[in-house]
Write a protein that holds these residues in place. Sequence first.
Motif, PDB file in Angstrom:
ATOM      1  N   GLU A   1       0.820  -1.191   0.000  1.00  0.00           N
ATOM      2  CA  GLU A   1       0.000   0.000   0.000  1.00  0.00           C
ATOM      3  C   GLU A   1       0.869   1.262   0.000  1.00  0.00           C
ATOM      4  O   GLU A   1       0.576   2.215  -0.696  1.00  0.00           O
ATOM      5  CB  GLU A   1      -0.909  -0.024   1.224  1.00  0.00           C
ATOM      6  N   ASN A   2       1.928   1.243   0.794  1.00  0.00           N
ATOM      7  CA  ASN A   2       2.821   2.398   0.871  1.00  0.00           C
ATOM      8  C   ASN A   2       4.020   2.275  -0.053  1.00  0.00           C
ATOM      9  O   ASN A   2       4.922   3.097  -0.011  1.00  0.00           O
ATOM     10  CB  ASN A   2       3.303   2.606   2.310  1.00  0.00           C
ATOM     11  N   LYS A   3       4.039   1.200  -0.841  1.00  0.00           N
ATOM     12  CA  LYS A   3       5.089   0.959  -1.832  1.00  0.00           C
ATOM     13  C   LYS A   3       6.487   0.884  -1.205  1.00  0.00           C
ATOM     14  O   LYS A   3       7.458   1.363  -1.769  1.00  0.00           O
ATOM     15  CB  LYS A   3       5.033   2.003  -2.931  1.00  0.00           C
ATOM     16  N   LEU A   4       6.559   0.270  -0.029  1.00  0.00           N
ATOM     17  CA  LEU A   4       7.856   0.077   0.622  1.00  0.00           C
ATOM     18  C   LEU A   4       8.600  -1.110   0.046  1.00  0.00           C
ATOM     19  O   LEU A   4       9.829  -1.158   0.079  1.00  0.00           O
ATOM     20  CB  LEU A   4       7.666  -0.116   2.129  1.00  0.00           C
ATOM     21  N   ILE A   5       7.847  -2.079  -0.470  1.00  0.00           N
ATOM     22  CA  ILE A   5       8.436  -3.238  -1.122  1.00  0.00           C
ATOM     23  C   ILE A   5       7.677  -3.498  -2.414  1.00  0.00           C
ATOM     24  O   ILE A   5       6.541  -3.066  -2.577  1.00  0.00           O
ATOM     25  CB  ILE A   5       8.409  -4.503  -0.234  1.00  0.00           C
ATOM     26  N   THR A   6       8.333  -4.209  -3.310  1.00  0.00           N
ATOM     27  CA  THR A   6       7.708  -4.611  -4.559  1.00  0.00           C
ATOM     28  C   THR A   6       7.403  -6.096  -4.457  1.00  0.00           C
ATOM     29  O   THR A   6       8.326  -6.910  -4.360  1.00  0.00           O
ATOM     30  CB  THR A   6       8.647  -4.341  -5.751  1.00  0.00           C
TER      31      THR A   6
ATOM     32  N   SER B   1      15.819  -7.219   2.067  1.00  0.00           N
ATOM     33  CA  SER B   1      16.759  -6.344   1.369  1.00  0.00           C
ATOM     34  C   SER B   1      16.092  -5.037   0.967  1.00  0.00           C
ATOM     35  O   SER B   1      16.696  -3.969   1.069  1.00  0.00           O
ATOM     36  CB  SER B   1      17.312  -7.036   0.128  1.00  0.00           C
ATOM     37  N   GLN B   2      14.861  -5.121   0.520  1.00  0.00           N
ATOM     38  CA  GLN B   2      14.130  -3.921   0.130  1.00  0.00           C
ATOM     39  C   GLN B   2      13.805  -3.045   1.342  1.00  0.00           C
ATOM     40  O   GLN B   2      13.848  -1.822   1.266  1.00  0.00           O
ATOM     41  CB  GLN B   2      12.831  -4.285  -0.584  1.00  0.00           C
ATOM     42  N   MET B   3      13.494  -3.681   2.458  1.00  0.00           N
ATOM     43  CA  MET B   3      13.099  -2.937   3.655  1.00  0.00           C
ATOM     44  C   MET B   3      14.288  -2.369   4.425  1.00  0.00           C
ATOM     45  O   MET B   3      14.117  -1.501   5.278  1.00  0.00           O
ATOM     46  CB  MET B   3      12.291  -3.835   4.593  1.00  0.00           C
ATOM     47  N   LYS B   4      15.496  -2.839   4.109  1.00  0.00           N
ATOM     48  CA  LYS B   4      16.686  -2.392   4.825  1.00  0.00           C
ATOM     49  C   LYS B   4      16.812  -0.871   4.845  1.00  0.00           C
ATOM     50  O   LYS B   4      17.245  -0.296   5.826  1.00  0.00           O
ATOM     51  CB  LYS B   4      17.928  -2.985   4.162  1.00  0.00           C
ATOM     52  N   GLN B   5      16.437  -0.246   3.761  1.00  0.00           N
ATOM     53  CA  GLN B   5      16.588   1.201   3.649  1.00  0.00           C
ATOM     54  C   GLN B   5      15.481   1.974   4.365  1.00  0.00           C
ATOM     55  O   GLN B   5      15.576   3.183   4.521  1.00  0.00           O
ATOM     56  CB  GLN B   5      16.608   1.625   2.174  1.00  0.00           C
ATOM     57  N   GLN B   6      14.451   1.305   4.793  1.00  0.00           N
ATOM     58  CA  GLN B   6      13.313   1.960   5.438  1.00  0.00           C
ATOM     59  C   GLN B   6      13.544   2.086   6.944  1.00  0.00           C
ATOM     60  O   GLN B   6      14.262   1.297   7.537  1.00  0.00           O
ATOM     61  CB  GLN B   6      12.019   1.162   5.188  1.00  0.00           C
ATOM     62  N   ASP B   7      12.889   3.063   7.555  1.00  0.00           N
ATOM     63  CA  ASP B   7      13.000   3.254   8.998  1.00  0.00           C
ATOM     64  C   ASP B   7      12.520   2.028   9.767  1.00  0.00           C
ATOM     65  O   ASP B   7      13.039   1.712  10.832  1.00  0.00           O
ATOM     66  CB  ASP B   7      12.204   4.480   9.447  1.00  0.00           C
TER      67      ASP B   7
ATOM     68  N   PHE C   1       4.785  -1.906  14.354  1.00  0.00           N
ATOM     69  CA  PHE C   1       5.325  -1.888  12.997  1.00  0.00           C
ATOM     70  C   PHE C   1       4.311  -1.294  12.024  1.00  0.00           C
ATOM     71  O   PHE C   1       4.628  -0.411  11.245  1.00  0.00           O
ATOM     72  CB  PHE C   1       5.706  -3.300  12.560  1.00  0.00           C
ATOM     73  N   PHE C   2       3.070  -1.761  12.089  1.00  0.00           N
ATOM     74  CA  PHE C   2       2.061  -1.269  11.165  1.00  0.00           C
ATOM     75  C   PHE C   2       1.699   0.192  11.404  1.00  0.00           C
ATOM     76  O   PHE C   2       1.332   0.892  10.463  1.00  0.00           O
ATOM     77  CB  PHE C   2       0.818  -2.153  11.176  1.00  0.00           C
ATOM     78  N   SER C   3       1.849   0.654  12.616  1.00  0.00           N
ATOM     79  CA  SER C   3       1.572   2.074  12.862  1.00  0.00           C
ATOM     80  C   SER C   3       2.665   2.975  12.309  1.00  0.00           C
ATOM     81  O   SER C   3       2.420   4.151  12.041  1.00  0.00           O
ATOM     82  CB  SER C   3       1.390   2.329  14.362  1.00  0.00           C
ATOM     83  N   THR C   4       3.874   2.415  12.114  1.00  0.00           N
ATOM     84  CA  THR C   4       4.967   3.223  11.578  1.00  0.00           C
ATOM     85  C   THR C   4       5.002   3.248  10.061  1.00  0.00           C
ATOM     86  O   THR C   4       5.637   4.123   9.481  1.00  0.00           O
ATOM     87  CB  THR C   4       6.342   2.733  12.094  1.00  0.00           C
ATOM     88  N   ILE C   5       4.360   2.274   9.429  1.00  0.00           N
ATOM     89  CA  ILE C   5       4.392   2.287   7.974  1.00  0.00           C
ATOM     90  C   ILE C   5       3.105   2.882   7.472  1.00  0.00           C
ATOM     91  O   ILE C   5       2.874   3.231   6.415  1.00  0.00           O
ATOM     92  CB  ILE C   5       4.636   0.905   7.356  1.00  0.00           C
TER      93      ILE C   5
END
Length: 65
Positions: A1-6, A18-24, A61-65
Amino acid sequence: ENKLITLQARSTNQDYLSQMKQQDAGKDFLALTRVYEYVWYGEYRPSANQYGIIETNFKRFFSTI
Protein backbone atom coordinates in the motif's frame (compact mmCIF):
# COMPACT_ATOMS: atom_id res chain seq x y z
CA GLU A 1 0.00 0.00 0.00
CA ASN A 2 2.82 2.40 0.87
CA LYS A 3 5.09 0.96 -1.83
CA LEU A 4 7.86 0.08 0.62
CA ILE A 5 8.44 -3.24 -1.12
CA THR A 6 7.71 -4.61 -4.56
CA LEU A 7 5.72 -7.84 -4.32
CA GLN A 8 6.68 -10.54 -6.78
CA ALA A 9 5.58 -14.16 -6.91
CA ARG A 10 9.15 -15.48 -6.78
CA SER A 11 10.47 -13.14 -4.11
CA THR A 12 11.61 -14.59 -0.82
CA ASN A 13 11.57 -13.11 2.66
CA GLN A 14 15.25 -12.29 2.14
CA ASP A 15 14.36 -10.30 -0.99
CA TYR A 16 11.81 -8.31 0.98
CA LEU A 17 14.27 -7.80 3.84
CA SER A 18 16.76 -6.34 1.37
CA GLN A 19 14.13 -3.92 0.13
CA MET A 20 13.10 -2.94 3.65
CA LYS A 21 16.69 -2.39 4.83
CA GLN A 22 16.59 1.20 3.65
CA GLN A 23 13.31 1.96 5.44
CA ASP A 24 13.00 3.25 9.00
CA ALA A 25 10.94 0.18 9.92
CA GLY A 26 13.51 -2.23 8.47
CA LYS A 27 14.71 -3.57 11.83
CA ASP A 28 11.14 -4.20 13.00
CA PHE A 29 10.38 -5.94 9.71
CA LEU A 30 13.44 -8.15 10.18
CA ALA A 31 12.35 -9.15 13.69
CA LEU A 32 8.79 -9.91 12.62
CA THR A 33 9.99 -11.89 9.61
CA ARG A 34 12.16 -14.04 11.88
CA VAL A 35 9.18 -14.71 14.16
CA TYR A 36 7.10 -15.68 11.13
CA GLU A 37 9.77 -18.10 9.91
CA TYR A 38 10.16 -19.73 13.34
CA VAL A 39 6.40 -20.17 13.71
CA TRP A 40 5.55 -21.15 10.15
CA TYR A 41 8.54 -23.20 9.07
CA GLY A 42 9.88 -24.27 12.45
CA GLU A 43 6.45 -25.10 13.84
CA TYR A 44 7.34 -23.09 16.94
CA ARG A 45 4.44 -22.20 19.22
CA PRO A 46 4.97 -19.01 21.20
CA SER A 47 3.67 -18.87 24.75
CA ALA A 48 0.81 -16.51 25.60
CA ASN A 49 3.32 -14.00 26.95
CA GLN A 50 5.48 -14.23 23.82
CA TYR A 51 2.40 -13.87 21.64
CA GLY A 52 1.51 -10.65 23.45
CA ILE A 53 4.97 -9.26 22.76
CA ILE A 54 4.78 -10.28 19.10
CA GLU A 55 1.33 -8.72 18.75
CA THR A 56 2.55 -5.45 20.29
CA ASN A 57 5.55 -5.38 17.95
CA PHE A 58 3.33 -6.15 14.96
CA LYS A 59 0.94 -3.30 15.81
CA ARG A 60 3.83 -0.90 16.35
CA PHE A 61 5.33 -1.89 13.00
CA PHE A 62 2.06 -1.27 11.16
CA SER A 63 1.57 2.07 12.86
CA THR A 64 4.97 3.22 11.58
CA ILE A 65 4.39 2.29 7.97
